[in-house]
Structure formats: C-alpha cells, structure tokens
Design an enzyme around this catalytic site. Structure first.
Site, short mmCIF file in Angstrom:
data_model
loop_
_atom_site.label_atom_id
_atom_site.label_comp_id
_atom_site.label_asym_id
_atom_site.label_seq_id
_atom_site.Cartn_x
_atom_site.Cartn_y
_atom_site.Cartn_z
N GLU A 288 0.91 -0.98 0.01
CA GLU A 288 -0.03 -0.01 0.10
C GLU A 288 0.87 1.26 0.18
O GLU A 288 0.63 2.03 0.60
CB GLU A 288 -0.78 0.40 1.38
CG GLU A 288 -1.84 -1.62 1.60
CD GLU A 288 -1.89 -1.12 3.04
OE1 GLU A 288 -1.87 -0.44 3.97
OE2 GLU A 288 -2.63 -2.27 3.75
N GLY A 290 1.82 4.92 -1.11
CA GLY A 290 1.00 6.43 -1.16
C GLY A 290 2.64 7.62 -1.34
O GLY A 290 3.01 7.43 -2.99
N CYS A 359 -3.39 34.15 8.63
CA CYS A 359 -3.35 34.61 9.80
C CYS A 359 -3.14 33.53 11.09
O CYS A 359 -3.91 33.49 12.02
CB CYS A 359 -4.31 35.16 10.46
SG CYS A 359 -4.85 36.77 8.80
N GLU A 360 -1.73 32.94 11.05
CA GLU A 360 -1.45 32.32 12.00
C GLU A 360 -0.03 32.44 11.96
O GLU A 360 0.54 31.98 10.93
CB GLU A 360 -1.95 30.72 11.29
CG GLU A 360 -3.14 30.42 11.56
CD GLU A 360 -4.14 29.42 12.89
OE1 GLU A 360 -3.18 29.08 13.65
OE2 GLU A 360 -5.09 29.57 12.57
N TYR A 387 0.15 14.58 0.16
CA TYR A 387 -0.15 14.41 1.77
C TYR A 387 -0.17 16.40 1.51
O TYR A 387 0.58 16.80 2.38
CB TYR A 387 0.49 14.09 3.00
CG TYR A 387 0.65 12.46 2.59
CD1 TYR A 387 -0.83 11.96 2.90
CD2 TYR A 387 1.55 11.76 2.79
CE1 TYR A 387 -0.72 11.03 3.07
CE2 TYR A 387 1.51 10.62 2.92
CZ TYR A 387 0.05 9.74 3.18
OH TYR A 387 0.20 8.51 3.20
N1 LLP Z 1 -1.53 2.57 4.61
C1 LLP Z 1 -1.92 2.47 5.42
C2 LLP Z 1 -3.18 1.36 6.43
C3 LLP Z 1 -1.85 3.83 5.99
O1 LLP Z 1 -2.78 4.09 7.86
C4 LLP Z 1 -0.99 4.83 5.30
C5 LLP Z 1 -0.58 5.50 5.59
C6 LLP Z 1 -0.01 4.35 3.92
C7 LLP Z 1 -0.55 3.16 3.72
C8 LLP Z 1 1.03 5.12 3.17
O2 LLP Z 1 1.74 4.95 3.73
P1 LLP Z 1 2.56 5.95 2.88
O3 LLP Z 1 3.27 5.06 2.19
O4 LLP Z 1 1.91 7.92 1.97
O5 LLP Z 1 3.49 6.44 3.68
N2 LLP Z 1 0.04 13.12 6.37
C9 LLP Z 1 1.48 12.39 6.60
C10 LLP Z 1 1.82 10.92 6.32
C11 LLP Z 1 0.34 10.15 6.99
C12 LLP Z 1 0.57 8.61 6.74
C13 LLP Z 1 -1.08 8.05 7.42
N3 LLP Z 1 -0.78 6.55 6.54
C14 LLP Z 1 2.32 13.25 6.04
O6 LLP Z 1 2.01 14.31 5.36
O7 LLP Z 1 3.50 13.16 6.43
#
Ligand code: LLP
Length: 432
Positions: A288, A290, A359-360, A387
């Site tokens: 998975e 991202g 404004c923060e 993200y």
């Molecule tokens: N699978 C699950 C169950 C997850 O919770 C996540 C990310 C992924 C896959 C994908 O993870 P990746 O390959 O993208 O690292 N907003 C934060 C990151 C939050 C990630 C949450 N879960 C940031 O901007 O760093």
C-alpha cells in the site's frame, strides 16, 4: 552516477531539470505554467509517477503481487487515473475514496479498505461494489462487518491489520505500528482475533496486513516488522487458518532533504528473500505505498507577494499557505524551495522565512532559507505530490489550488482552481 549539478536534475525530482536557468517539468517550463495558470499551482509529472511505480514492479517481477496505491497521499482523479491505467489497485480509508476510485476508472476487486473507523454504511457500499479485501483493525469491527455481510447475503474477505510493535524511526505523528498507536491488533492478541474472524459468519479470512509508519528511510524497521509478521503467519496457519496473501503496507520514504531511503526494488529484494527463506514465497503479496509513488512527482508553484525585511528575521511572503501545504505546520516538515527562473540581479540575497498569507504564526512553508527574491518571482516548493492537496483546506476562505498533470510536452488541467462560489455552494443562509 552523475551529480545533480552535472545533469541539471533537481535532487529527489528526476523529472524536474534546469534548462539554462529555467526549471522544467518534463518538457514544460514551470515559469510558463505559472504565467498561464496562475499560482498557487500543483504540477505533477506522469513520468515520475510511473517511474516510481516501476521500481516496485521491478521488485515484484515474476511474483503474484498487487500494488494498491494508498490514495490518501493524493486522491485527485487525474492522479488516480494514471495508477488505474497502470494496473494498480487502491488502498482506501473511506467511502469517499471508494467513490473516487470508481470515478477514476479503478477496479473495485483491486481495492483494499483500511482504517480504524469504517462505518456500516461504508462497509455495505464496499461489499455491494465487490472490493477485494477489508483490512480489519479491531474485534468490534469484525462483528459489525460480519453482520453487514450477512444482511447482504455475501461473504466479506478480510485481513487483520496486526501491530508488530516496531519503531519505524519517523515523526511520531506518522508512526502507526507502535503499541500505543490506535492502529491494528496487538501482536499478542492476533491469533485470538484470527480465530474469532474464522468463526464469524459472513467473513472469509484471506490475508494478514501490517503498516508501521510513513516516511521510513531505514531498512531495519521493515526487516524487523517482516520477521514479526511471518511469525504470526506461522502461528495462524498452525492453528488451521490458511492465509492467501501478505499485505505489508506502505511507508517507504522519499528524499525531502537529502534523505536516502532504500529504493523500492532493493528493499523488496531483501524482504522477498526473508519471505522465501521462511517458506511463504508462494503467497500473494500486496503493498500500500502512497508517498513513494507521488511525493517527488509533484511540486507547488507559488508567487512571491512581498519581501519583508525585519530586525530578527526576513520574511518572504508567498501566495501559497498552510491550507495548500499543511505539512510544515503539522509536522515541522521540510520541503525544498527553489526559484523557477534566474533571480533578478536587483533582488536582495538573504535568509528568509517563507510564509503564507494566513493569519497564523504557524503558517510557514520554509524557515531560514537562503534566497535571492523579490515580489513577482515564482518559487517551486518541491516534494509536494503527497499529502499536500489531499490534506488541503479552505481555511481563510482560500480556494484550493489548481492542479496540472504534465505528460512530456502535454499539459492536462486535472483540477480547476476553486472559486469562492464553489466553496459556498453547500451553504445556506437562514431564512426568516
Ligand atoms: N497504508 C496505511 C494503512 C496507512 O495508514 C498509510 C499512511 C499508507 C498505507 C501509506 O503510507 P505511505 O506509503 O504514504 O507512507 N500526512 C502524513 C502521512 C500520514 C500517513 C498515514 N498513513 C505526512 O504528510 O507525512
């Protein structure tokens, strides 16, 4: 290997390069895009996304594997379409994300549904369209899914998300596999929860799932987590519950600031060696990812509005803000910031905090950056493919930025800039 300076390629961004003193994404000038489409403006390279995907595909060559893009990283339809056309499945965490997958031409059977708080309504819809698997995170969720599946007269395929209690050595907000996180089922309770799942009507146990965190740049947490997951696979199968797949989550980091995460194919060579050595090489593999698929495929163009020298600090005020680029405010995250064209010789060279108009005081994008800028110039905030847009908001009634997908010399608008009318569409004045 040649250095960035020799090739003119930006660090971390293989498809952004200098031509003379102008930055290009694939075959397109970034200054030209800003002039034509306005700022703030997200620009994504299709070739960069496909190259990132190819690293995983190489890693899984000759294996039964399914790459499910974790679309929370960037859920824009045009981005999903690229991955759907490349054969990816999707990791979703809400009914809304499922609707997006289907609208972008994704295949329901390749969808896995993660998350600690799936509602019965979301489960029902996912079962109706025939998703591939639910990654279940608690006993209570198993009971509800069992009931919903029986009401529909179908069988829900399930994996249990296990929590291997491994420290991913990343920011605490994006660690998910430690004991005190809300995610998954504790290692010690896994077997009992699998036995429950196997006993409930309307459920079919198909796999095991884990995800330890995000922006992971070291190999060891992954190797440790795999060992612990394989221990559980052995224990579950010894109890007579067969598992068809291992889903190892996402989490691989990208180069934001000289970070050196392992390459996806190199990482998987090591993980697969472990899986083979433990006798589970015949199982289907799911992942998975991202951030590692989209993070460095995207950047955000922003125009300098004002340069404001100060006694303690100089501020470079730009037209993008924490509503567009929330990661610095939320995680103290670092994004490289570079000019898209040669600076004017009249512009002063100094160190600036690059901040937005919100404004923060928390509305900053980069701190203490050496820049030669003046009002009207365009900067590129790098590593903004993951993200950023998916976490954007309308705070201060700022419309969401436009998004472009660059494919060679062709530019596709994949999101129009949001107007104030768009923002107010769902709102109603109280009638007397
Ligand atoms: N699978 C699950 C169950 C997850 O919770 C996540 C990310 C992924 C896959 C994908 O993870 P990746 O390959 O993208 O690292 N907003 C934060 C990151 C939050 C990630 C949450 N879960 C940031 O901007 O760093």
């Amino acid at each position: 290997m040649s250095s960035p300076a020799e090739t003119g390629v930006l660090p971390g961004h293989p498809f952004v390069h200098l031509r003379g003193q102008d930055l290009f994404a694939e075959e397109v000038s970034l200054a030209g895009l800003a002039a034509e489409h306005g700022t703030p403006l997200f620009v994504y390279s299709k070739a960069a996304m496909l190259a990132a995907l190819a690293a995983y595909q190489r890693g899984f060559a000759g294996r039964d594997a399914q790459i499910c893009y974790a679309m929370k990283a960037n859920s824009s339809l045009g981005v999903l379409q690229v991955f759907a056309q490349a054969g990816c499945g999707f990791d979703i965490v809400s009914g809304g994300e499922l609707d997006r997958v289907l609208a972008a031409g994704g295949t329901a059977a390749k969808v896995i549904f993660s998350g600690v708080g799936k509602t019965p309504r979301e489960m029902r819809r996912a079962l109706e369209v025939g998703i591939g698997c639910f990654n279940v995170e608690s006993e209570a969720e198993l009971h509800v899914l069992s009931r919903v599946a029986q009401e529909l007269g179908v069988s829900a395929k399930v994996s249990i998300r296990v929590n291997p209690n491994v420290d991913p050595k990343t920011h605490p907000y994006i660690s998910t596999g430690l004991k005190d996180n809300k995610f998954g089922v504790a290692h010690e309770e896994t077997l009992r929860v699998y036995q429950l799942a196997a006993s409930l009507h309307g459920l079919k146990v198909v796999g095991i799932d884990c995800h330890i965190g995000s922006q992971i740049t070291q190999l060891t947490p992954y190797l440790d987590a795999m060992d612990r997951v394989l221990d559980l696979v052995d224990a579950i199968e010894a109890a007579g519950i067969a598992l068809q797949h291992i889903d190892f989550g996402g989490g691989l980091g990208i180069d934001y600031q000289g970070d050196t995460p392992p390459a996806a194919d190199a990482l998987w060579a090591q993980l697969l060696a472990k899986i083979d050595a433990r006798g589970h090489g015949g199982k289907k593999l799911m992942i998975e990812p991202g951030r590692s698929l989209v993070g460095n495929a995207g950047l955000c163009l922003t125009e300098v509005l004002y340069v404001k020298p100060g006694e303690q600090k100089n501020f470079c005020i730009v037209d993008a803000a924490m509503n567009d680029l929330p990661r610095p405010a939320m995680y103290q995250a670092f994004h490289r910031i570079v000019p898209v064209s040669a600076p004017s010789p009249l512009a002063p060279s100094a160190r600036y905090d690059v901040v937005g108009p919100i404004c923060e005081s928390g509305d900053w994008i980069g701190r203490d950056r050496a820049l030669q800028v003046q009002g009207g110039e365009v900067l590129a905030v790098l590593s903004a493919g993951a993200y950023c847009m998916s976490m954007s908001s309308n705070y201060n009634t700022r419309g969401r930025a436009a998004e472009l997908l660059v494919d060679g010399a062709v530019v596709h608008v994949i999101r129009e800039r949001e107007s104030t009318a768009d923002q107010m569409r769902q709102e109603r004045l109280v009638r007397a």
